[in-house]
Write a protein that holds these residues in place. Structure first.
Motif, PDB file in Angstrom:
ATOM      1  N   MET A 254       0.821  -1.276  -0.131  1.00 21.48           N
ATOM      2  CA  MET A 254       0.070   0.024  -0.028  1.00 21.48           C
ATOM      3  C   MET A 254       0.821   1.267  -0.075  1.00 21.48           C
ATOM      4  O   MET A 254       0.767   2.384  -0.811  1.00 21.48           O
ATOM      5  CB  MET A 254      -0.847   0.033   1.345  1.00 21.48           C
ATOM      6  CG  MET A 254      -1.849   1.133   1.443  1.00 21.48           C
ATOM      7  SD  MET A 254      -2.915   0.735   2.729  1.00 21.48           S
ATOM      8  CE  MET A 254      -1.939   0.826   4.289  1.00 21.48           C
ATOM      9  N   MET A 255       1.792   1.271   0.859  1.00 20.47           N
ATOM     10  CA  MET A 255       2.742   2.283   0.928  1.00 20.47           C
ATOM     11  C   MET A 255       3.590   2.695  -0.212  1.00 20.47           C
ATOM     12  O   MET A 255       3.723   3.829  -0.501  1.00 20.47           O
ATOM     13  CB  MET A 255       3.358   2.317   2.217  1.00 20.47           C
ATOM     14  CG  MET A 255       2.870   2.338   3.492  1.00 20.47           C
ATOM     15  SD  MET A 255       2.026   3.999   3.832  1.00 20.47           S
ATOM     16  CE  MET A 255       0.281   3.312   3.830  1.00 20.47           C
ATOM     17  N   VAL A 256       3.999   1.499  -0.851  1.00 23.94           N
ATOM     18  CA  VAL A 256       5.129   1.748  -1.924  1.00 23.94           C
ATOM     19  C   VAL A 256       4.164   2.053  -3.239  1.00 23.94           C
ATOM     20  O   VAL A 256       4.627   3.202  -3.865  1.00 23.94           O
ATOM     21  CB  VAL A 256       5.587   0.106  -2.193  1.00 23.94           C
ATOM     22  CG1 VAL A 256       6.482   0.362  -3.681  1.00 23.94           C
ATOM     23  CG2 VAL A 256       6.693  -0.131  -1.182  1.00 23.94           C
ATOM     24  N   THR A 257       2.820   1.594  -3.289  1.00 28.01           N
ATOM     25  CA  THR A 257       2.129   2.049  -4.413  1.00 28.01           C
ATOM     26  C   THR A 257       1.716   3.528  -4.309  1.00 28.01           C
ATOM     27  O   THR A 257       1.709   4.344  -5.224  1.00 28.01           O
ATOM     28  CB  THR A 257       1.035   1.224  -4.484  1.00 28.01           C
ATOM     29  OG1 THR A 257       1.432  -0.245  -4.590  1.00 28.01           O
ATOM     30  CG2 THR A 257       0.086   1.358  -5.833  1.00 28.01           C
ATOM     31  N   LEU A 258       1.367   3.740  -2.951  1.00 28.98           N
ATOM     32  CA  LEU A 258       0.899   5.248  -3.073  1.00 28.98           C
ATOM     33  C   LEU A 258       1.931   6.296  -3.124  1.00 28.98           C
ATOM     34  O   LEU A 258       1.600   7.280  -3.699  1.00 28.98           O
ATOM     35  CB  LEU A 258      -0.098   5.406  -1.473  1.00 28.98           C
ATOM     36  CG  LEU A 258      -1.204   4.842  -1.247  1.00 28.98           C
ATOM     37  CD1 LEU A 258      -1.548   4.956   0.181  1.00 28.98           C
ATOM     38  CD2 LEU A 258      -2.184   5.525  -2.244  1.00 28.98           C
ATOM     39  N   ALA A 259       2.964   6.138  -2.526  1.00 25.98           N
ATOM     40  CA  ALA A 259       4.235   6.844  -2.719  1.00 25.98           C
ATOM     41  C   ALA A 259       4.766   6.782  -4.316  1.00 25.98           C
ATOM     42  O   ALA A 259       5.202   7.606  -4.652  1.00 25.98           O
ATOM     43  CB  ALA A 259       5.155   6.561  -1.664  1.00 25.98           C
TER      44      ALA A 259
END
Lengths: 330, 508
Positions: free
Chosen positions: B326-331
């Motif tokens: 989630m964090m890798v994709t959003l960022a």
């Protein structure tokens, strides 16, 4: 930060910007004074946006110098940047945020405190007539509304100097007129504006106008100055009864203030264009001269203001001639 | 200072509002993993699938009781349809395998019934058609354990029969000892004629020969000395008989009879010991007793409710993997979208800096991460019964924070080097794929070479999985090295992202 008294707000001196081996802007110089609406006009791709970016500090000139508010924009600190407002050519706010949220984001970006921003945002949304759309997603409002939102966002921190890049491109004439009304209001508030446009007739709203083509500055003048340059002098449009035309031409051609008379082919019968140095001085004298002959029935007398589209085309044609080029380079 | 904070938090409101406007994304982030784990819990059977097996028996042996017994034994681990999948030749069984009606064909040869008489080991063939290496290993393991079980069964039967024969041997020993006792009494009473009659009776009964023969058949090495003594005793009986007929001294013969009785007594004791041993012990004298020191009570009883145990075991790993992805994709999408939308141009004119932009985005996604993890963990704890030790709350929060910023760092690094959002999604998927293989989600990282293990440690999720399991399942705090690794990943990725993004942000 303010420009010193008597100092130009913006100074460009022989500014060139090169990308690769192409000069996108070449040898441009001008001074912009505080409180004026400075227009930059020219066809698409002539270097208007690049010049605005040079003035906002997004680009650094390849050669020459840029001074904005008394400083090189490349050395601007955060406080200096708070004095600038910028409305880019395209809508670059967030379509998935509503109008109010976009305004809040813009206010935060410029560090406007929570206590100040509410009133300011309300005022601006009212100013750009988006108050009713404040809860609507920016992606769901019309292109014209998006432009107005972008303008409001550029003004939210009360900048001294506003750069507006082609605000009226692709929008209807009514809305264009409203934009210029808003710019005039901003000028009345003491703001300085640099506005680029492709619409030649919009130069009429500016205090001074720079005409650009192929990255070069062709000239800087007031709208009247542009007209005069295009036509060579002031022009009066005089119409008399068709039967009196011969007499009228005879009287006027002998008058010392008249430089020349022309009868356009498609003009109504009895019409003529009278070239003079200064329309305001010549006009009462020429009326008096015509009235000295009681047989002449004068139907209409006034200053001739051709559309700026025509003026621009004439100017371009003149600047294309080798003699003009030599004059321009000099 | 205040203005800087206002600028940083500009992104918090903006990013959170943007995500709030995407209900499908929120559903995907929160409800999705919960539903997946619930489905896993409901649908997982907790064991490897039973293999559909066809049995090929020798022609005419389909109804053989031995075959029936065999099928009964192997049907615990193999799925056998006795009506359809018992064959008397290989060809139809192989055809069924090729048509995917069967997973395995097991061929029992006729020689299996005569293995002891021929003294040769018999091959039982297992034929399968499988590409999946895990399933191949599973089939080979099942084949091995099945043959082990069959061998043990046969040995058990043989030992049982041998113990019955030892009973008969002991009857012979008892009978021989009675006659030897009688002979010794006759010799001490100098009843030579009666003694010779007893010797004849002892010879005619053949007890001693039977004892020797029984012991030879059983192949008991322990009694080989006794067998040799019995042979010499035969010779002694002959000598005694001759001496009785000749009227010579009987002392030496009496001494031999005493020795013989002693040896028969020893033999009887040995036979008694062998007979007393449980045949199961003879077949499997050693057993494994494994003790797991890990406090795995929180998983529940894996034998009774394997699905629950597996759901509880995998929940921390799912949390870690989901959080990282989630964090890798959003960022990963974040910076490149600013570039694509043109907002970067607006930022460049504004007082915003690359540092403030990045920190603002870190702050917004960290808040989002905290919200989502709180909801997700609550759903899993209260909905799926996943354990959570309240004493570990601080460690859980700290680990989540470190995992979040390390994952965001990787995402921002991706976003700073790509030029379109589809490239950002592709790189995020690559990180996910790498995480699934190397993080210990399915395969332990100990299975890889040391240099690959170090690469795996460069993924935040590797530390997330191991330490969420420690915290949630074992009530243990993460090791300091976990925070050092995650902090290192976060710092390096932040510095790289900042450096690259600053160059994009720079006035040109």
């Amino acid at each position: 930060m303010q420009a010193h008294a008597g100092q130009s707000l913006i100074q460009l001196q022989q500014v060139t910007k090169r990308f690769g081996d192409r000069d996108v802007v070449r040898d441009v110089s001008w001074n912009i004074q505080p409180g004026e609406i400075f227009g930059i006009v020219g066809p698409s791709g002539c270097g208007k946006t690049t010049t605005v970016r040079l003035m906002t500090g997004v680009y650094i000139p390849t050669s020459g110098s840029v001074s904005v508010l008394g400083k090189d924009p490349a050395t601007f600190n955060a406080h200096d940047r708070e004095q600038l407002g910028y409305m880019p050519q395209l809508f670059v706010l967030y379509p998935n945020l509503n109008v109010l949220e976009n305004m809040r984001f813009a206010a935060s970006m410029y560090g406007v405190s929570l206590t100040k921003r509410r009133k300011r945002i309300d005022e601006l949304l009212d100013f750009v007539e988006l108050d009713q759309a404040r809860k609507t997603l920016a992606g769901n409002i019309s292109g014209g509304m998006q432009r107005r939102l972008q303008l409001a966002a550029a003004l939210v921190h009360e900048p001294e100097l506003l750069f507006v890049d082609e605000p009226t491109a692709g929008i209807d004439p009514v809305l264009r007129g409203r934009f210029w009304d808003q710019f005039k209001e901003l000028k009345a508030m003491g703001k300085s504006l640099v506005v680029t446009t492709q619409y030649v007739n919009e130069v009429a709203y500016c205090d001074r106008v720079a005409v650009m083509r192929d990255g070069q500055l062709l000239l800087v003048d007031t709208p009247d100055g542009l007209r005069r340059r295009a036509l060579g002098s002031d022009v009066l449009n005089i119409r008399v009864d068709a039967e009196d035309l011969r007499n009228a031409v005879r009287i006027l051609s002998r008058h010392q203030l008249v430089l020349g008379i022309e009868r356009p082919h498609n003009a109504p019968l009895g019409s003529m264009m009278v070239y003079v140095d200064d329309a305001s001085t010549a006009l009462p004298e020429l009326i008096a001269a015509l009235n000295s002959d009681p047989t002449i029935d004068t139907r209409q007398v006034g200053e001739y203001n051709p559309p700026f589209d025509d003026i621009f085309i004439t100017l371009m044609e003149r600047l294309e001639t080798p003699a003009s080029k030599e004059h321009s380079n000099a | 200072m205040l203005k800087n904070l206002v600028r940083i938090f500009a992104f918090c409101a903006k990013e959170l509002n943007a995500i709030r406007r995407q209900p499908l994304l929120l559903v995907g982030l929160i409800i999705g993993p919960f539903l997946i784990l619930s489905l896993f819990g409901v649908g997982y059977q907790g064991e490897q699938p039973k293999l559909r097996t066809g049995i090929v028996v020798p022609p005419g042996h389909r109804d053989d009781p031995q075959v029936t017994e065999l099928l009964k034994r192997i049907s615990n681990t193999f799925l056998i349809d006795p009506e359809r999948h018992i064959y008397e030749s290989e060809a139809p069984a192989i055809a069924a395998l090729e048509n995917d009606e069967l997973d395995l064909v097991e061929i029992f040869p006729l020689e299996m019934t005569t293995v002891y008489s021929t003294g040769k080991a018999v091959d039982i063939r297992f034929i399968y058609s499988e590409v999946d290496p895990l399933l191949r290993s599973w089939i080979e393991y099942l084949s091995y354990t099945q043959i082990n079980e069959l061998n043990k069964g046969m040995l058990f039967s043989v030992v049982g029969q041998s113990q019955q024969q030892i009973g008969t041997l002991r009857d012979y020993v008892s009978d021989a000892r009675q006659q030897i006792s009688q002979l010794r009494e006759q010799l001490s009473g100098n009843k030579r004629a009666e003694a010779r009659q007893t010797i004849r009776s002892l010879r005619e009964s053949g007890a001693l020969q039977l004892i020797a023969l029984s012991m030879t058949q059983n192949g008991a090495s322990e009694t080989s000395t006794s067998t040799q003594s019995l042979s010499s005793l035969q010779a002694s009986l002959d000598t005694l008989d001759r001496d009785l007929a000749a009227g010579g001294s009987l002392e030496k013969q009496e001494q031999q009879l005493t020795e013989l009785d002693t040896r028969l007594s020893e033999l009887d004791q040995q036979a008694d010991r062998v007979q007393a041993i449980d045949p199961a012990v003879v077949v499997s004298p050693l057993r494994s007793v494994a003790n797991n020191l890990a406090p795995i009570e929180s998983l529940g009883d894996i034998t009774k409710d394997p699905a629950t145990a597996y759901v509880r075991f995998y929940t921390p790993a799912v949390l870690a993997l989901l959080l990282q992805h989630m964090m890798v994709t959003l960022a990963g999408l974040s910076l490149v979208r600013e570039l694509q939308q043109g907002t970067l141009e607006m930022f460049r004119v504004s007082p915003l800096s690359a540092f403030q932009t990045l920190i603002g985005k870190y702050a917004s996604y960290t808040i989002l991460s905290a919200l989502i993890i709180t909801v997700l963990v609550s759903l899993m704890v209260f909905g799926l019964g996943v354990p959570f030790y309240t004493g570990q709350l601080l460690n859980f929060a700290l680990l989540t924070f470190m995992l979040t910023i390390a994952s965001l760092g990787i995402g921002f690094f991706i976003s700073s080097v790509v030029s379109t959002d589809s490239q950002a999604v592709q790189f995020s998927m690559l990180v996910l794929l790498m995480s699934v293989f190397f993080s210990g989600f399915f395969i332990s990282i100990k299975s890889f070479l040391p240099f690959v293990q170090n690469i795996a440690r460069g993924l935040p999720v590797t530390h997330g999985i191991a330490n969420y399991q420690q915290i949630m399942l074992l009530n243990r705090a993460p090791a300091t090295s976990t925070y050092i690794w995650l902090g290192g990943i976060a710092l390096v990725s932040f510095l790289l992202s900042w450096l690259i993004f600053s160059r994009q942000f720079q006035r040109k």
